[in-house]
Motif scaffolding. Structure first.
Motif, PDB file in Angstrom:
ATOM      1  N   MET A 169      12.870  13.130  -2.699  1.00 49.00           N
ATOM      2  CA  MET A 169      13.481  14.646  -2.214  1.00 49.00           C
ATOM      3  C   MET A 169      13.852  15.322  -3.527  1.00 49.00           C
ATOM      4  O   MET A 169      13.680  16.548  -3.312  1.00 49.00           O
ATOM      5  N   VAL A 170      14.413  14.785  -4.522  1.00 49.45           N
ATOM      6  CA  VAL A 170      15.314  15.613  -5.692  1.00 49.45           C
ATOM      7  C   VAL A 170      14.130  16.378  -6.443  1.00 49.45           C
ATOM      8  O   VAL A 170      14.222  17.373  -6.735  1.00 49.45           O
ATOM      9  N   LEU A 171      12.987  15.619  -6.718  1.00 49.02           N
ATOM     10  CA  LEU A 171      12.115  16.097  -7.837  1.00 49.02           C
ATOM     11  C   LEU A 171      11.393  17.484  -7.207  1.00 49.02           C
ATOM     12  O   LEU A 171      11.293  18.270  -8.008  1.00 49.02           O
ATOM     13  N   PRO A 172      10.767  17.456  -5.992  1.00 45.79           N
ATOM     14  CA  PRO A 172      10.439  18.522  -5.659  1.00 45.79           C
ATOM     15  C   PRO A 172      11.181  19.848  -5.381  1.00 45.79           C
ATOM     16  O   PRO A 172      10.761  21.035  -5.940  1.00 45.79           O
ATOM     17  N   ILE A 173      12.502  19.446  -5.002  1.00 48.00           N
ATOM     18  CA  ILE A 173      13.451  20.827  -5.121  1.00 48.00           C
ATOM     19  C   ILE A 173      13.650  21.241  -6.498  1.00 48.00           C
ATOM     20  O   ILE A 173      14.009  22.435  -6.777  1.00 48.00           O
ATOM     21  N   VAL A 204      17.933  29.411  -1.561  1.00 53.10           N
ATOM     22  CA  VAL A 204      17.331  28.539  -0.249  1.00 53.10           C
ATOM     23  C   VAL A 204      16.019  29.256  -0.027  1.00 53.10           C
ATOM     24  O   VAL A 204      14.825  28.472  -0.157  1.00 53.10           O
ATOM     25  N   PRO A 205      15.840  30.432   0.390  1.00 53.17           N
ATOM     26  CA  PRO A 205      14.420  31.039   0.513  1.00 53.17           C
ATOM     27  C   PRO A 205      13.328  30.760  -0.315  1.00 53.17           C
ATOM     28  O   PRO A 205      12.307  30.044  -0.445  1.00 53.17           O
ATOM     29  N   LEU A 206      13.736  30.746  -1.818  1.00 48.39           N
ATOM     30  CA  LEU A 206      12.908  30.544  -2.960  1.00 48.39           C
ATOM     31  C   LEU A 206      12.557  29.161  -3.122  1.00 48.39           C
ATOM     32  O   LEU A 206      11.384  28.815  -3.765  1.00 48.39           O
ATOM     33  N   ALA A 207      13.705  28.298  -2.700  1.00 51.46           N
ATOM     34  CA  ALA A 207      13.487  26.902  -2.900  1.00 51.46           C
ATOM     35  C   ALA A 207      12.855  26.201  -1.815  1.00 51.46           C
ATOM     36  O   ALA A 207      12.462  24.890  -1.726  1.00 51.46           O
ATOM     37  N   LEU A 208      12.545  26.970  -0.711  1.00 47.53           N
ATOM     38  CA  LEU A 208      12.031  26.507   0.380  1.00 47.53           C
ATOM     39  C   LEU A 208      10.666  25.593   0.299  1.00 47.53           C
ATOM     40  O   LEU A 208      10.483  24.456   0.996  1.00 47.53           O
ATOM     41  N   PRO A 209       9.690  25.976  -0.796  1.00 52.52           N
ATOM     42  CA  PRO A 209       8.366  25.321  -0.769  1.00 52.52           C
ATOM     43  C   PRO A 209       8.746  23.807  -1.261  1.00 52.52           C
ATOM     44  O   PRO A 209       8.353  23.015  -0.742  1.00 52.52           O
ATOM     45  N   GLY A 210       9.851  23.695  -2.297  1.00 56.75           N
ATOM     46  CA  GLY A 210       9.933  22.511  -2.679  1.00 56.75           C
ATOM     47  C   GLY A 210      10.827  21.565  -1.733  1.00 56.75           C
ATOM     48  O   GLY A 210      10.414  20.292  -1.637  1.00 56.75           O
ATOM     49  N   VAL A 211      11.564  22.275  -0.700  1.00 57.04           N
ATOM     50  CA  VAL A 211      12.366  21.475   0.171  1.00 57.04           C
ATOM     51  C   VAL A 211      11.329  20.888   1.190  1.00 57.04           C
ATOM     52  O   VAL A 211      11.438  19.745   1.584  1.00 57.04           O
ATOM     53  N   LEU A 212      10.469  21.781   1.669  1.00 56.31           N
ATOM     54  CA  LEU A 212       9.276  21.253   2.432  1.00 56.31           C
ATOM     55  C   LEU A 212       8.566  20.296   1.784  1.00 56.31           C
ATOM     56  O   LEU A 212       8.217  19.225   2.339  1.00 56.31           O
ATOM     57  N   GLY A 213       8.218  20.042   0.521  1.00 54.45           N
ATOM     58  CA  GLY A 213       7.652  19.296  -0.180  1.00 54.45           C
ATOM     59  C   GLY A 213       8.123  17.900   0.044  1.00 54.45           C
ATOM     60  O   GLY A 213       7.559  16.783   0.220  1.00 54.45           O
ATOM     61  N   GLY A 214       9.617  17.990  -0.404  1.00 52.95           N
ATOM     62  CA  GLY A 214      10.362  16.749  -0.495  1.00 52.95           C
ATOM     63  C   GLY A 214      10.524  16.211   0.994  1.00 52.95           C
ATOM     64  O   GLY A 214      10.375  14.955   1.222  1.00 52.95           O
ATOM     65  N   VAL A 215      10.510  16.958   2.127  1.00 51.00           N
ATOM     66  CA  VAL A 215      10.842  16.505   3.431  1.00 51.00           C
ATOM     67  C   VAL A 215       9.684  15.854   3.769  1.00 51.00           C
ATOM     68  O   VAL A 215       9.631  14.901   4.321  1.00 51.00           O
ATOM     69  N   ILE A 216       8.569  16.418   3.692  1.00 50.73           N
ATOM     70  CA  ILE A 216       7.011  15.761   4.138  1.00 50.73           C
ATOM     71  C   ILE A 216       6.897  14.593   3.398  1.00 50.73           C
ATOM     72  O   ILE A 216       6.335  13.305   4.035  1.00 50.73           O
ATOM     73  N   LEU A 217       7.102  14.333   2.074  1.00 56.47           N
ATOM     74  CA  LEU A 217       7.006  13.091   1.296  1.00 56.47           C
ATOM     75  C   LEU A 217       7.990  11.950   1.901  1.00 56.47           C
ATOM     76  O   LEU A 217       7.489  10.938   2.027  1.00 56.47           O
TER      77      LEU A 217
END
Length: 289
Positions: A169-173, A204-217
């Motif tokens: 979760m940390v690395l994509p964010i 938060v809005p600009l980091a949302l792609p990384g958040v979604l990537g971490g969540v799905i992983l």
């Protein structure tokens, strides 16, 4: 001398044939070590003990297996949420730090990769046992008067899985936060936005792609997790991976275990397709917006 068709006419980029040639060993490995065993197992679920879907009907007929699936989903969601809440501050600290502090934080994030999952899970078993450090601390501070049952509970599984999957979760964010230009935050500050508003409306809005990537992983990995639930969980609250292992090792019911694998594979594939349609995977992994 380069082979014809391996590079683009400009000589700097690989052609489609060149890319396929370089990827051929990877595809061969995936086909041999993953696709072939998976397809063989899934075929077993519809051919034994007789051709048909009897194994899948058995899953639907018994509410116990549906409860196991719901429990697995709940634990995966809970682990994903807890990992997100813990990972975002760590990722922000990694981006804002420099020098020895940045190296220190990064080393602690990557430290779990230096040991096996079995070792990390065994460490939690030592910490959560009746005479472990956690129970001793609870009694010292006066929260409990005697050791309580922490091991072999759903809470132990959630805590340990969150710790194990936290780096994913940390690395994509971190990748998404690092790609946010610092000018955006300064521009918001010039416009009068305070720290909380800049965080909520810019970061938060600009980091949302990384958040979604971490969540799905984290979520997809947690769905099929085995070692941690098997060692720290209770047999009464098993997850689907533990149930599959039980069918294979204790009951030797390979066709039914294959059907459980088929249900889990179908569910994971459906979630992956939904995310791939709604969100671009390169953005989810923290790429440029």
């Amino acid at each position: 001398m380069t082979r014809p068709g391996f590079f683009q006419p400009n000589g700097r980029q690989l052609s489609s044939a060149g890319i396929l040639l370089l990827m051929a060993p990877f595809f061969m490995l995936i086909g041999f070590a993953f696709l072939y065993p998976l397809l063989s197992l899934l075929s077993l679920s519809v051919t034994e003990p007789e051709p048909g879907l009897s194994n899948y009907v058995r899953i639907l007929d018994n509410p116990l297996y549906f409860k196991v699936l719901l429990r697995t989903l709940w634990i995966a969601v809970l682990v994903s949420v807890l990992a997100l809440l813990m990972a975002f501050p760590v990722a922000m600290a990694m981006v804002s730090s420099s020098g020895p502090m940045a190296v220190f934080i990064t080393a602690f994030v990557l430290l779990p990769f230096w040991s096996s999952v079995l070792v990390r899970t065994a460490a939690w078993a030592v910490l959560l046992q009746r005479n472990g450090i956690v129970n001793d601390l609870l009694q010292v501070v006066g929260i409990t008067s005697e050791p309580i049952r922490l091991l072999y509970t759903q809470g132990a599984v959630v805590v340990a899985m969150t710790h194990v999957l936290l780096p994913f979760m940390v690395l994509p964010i971190y990748g998404a936060l690092r790609n946010i230009p610092s000018d955006y935050d300064r521009a918001a500050a010039i416009c009068g936005a305070g720290p909380l508003r800049r965080f909520a409306e810019v970061t938060v809005p600009l980091a949302l792609p990384g958040v979604l990537g971490g969540v799905i992983l984290v979520f997809l990995t947690a769905l099929g997790y085995f070692i941690t639930p098997a060692l720290l969980g209770s047999p009464k609250e098993m997850m689907i991976a533990t149930l599959i292992s039980q069918q294979l090792r204790e009951f030797l019911d390979w066709p039914f275990a294959a059907a459980l694998v088929g249900v889990l594979t179908l569910f994971v594939t459906a979630i992956t397709l939904v995310f791939s349609k709604v969100f671009r995977f390169d953005r989810m992994l923290g790429g440029q917006l």
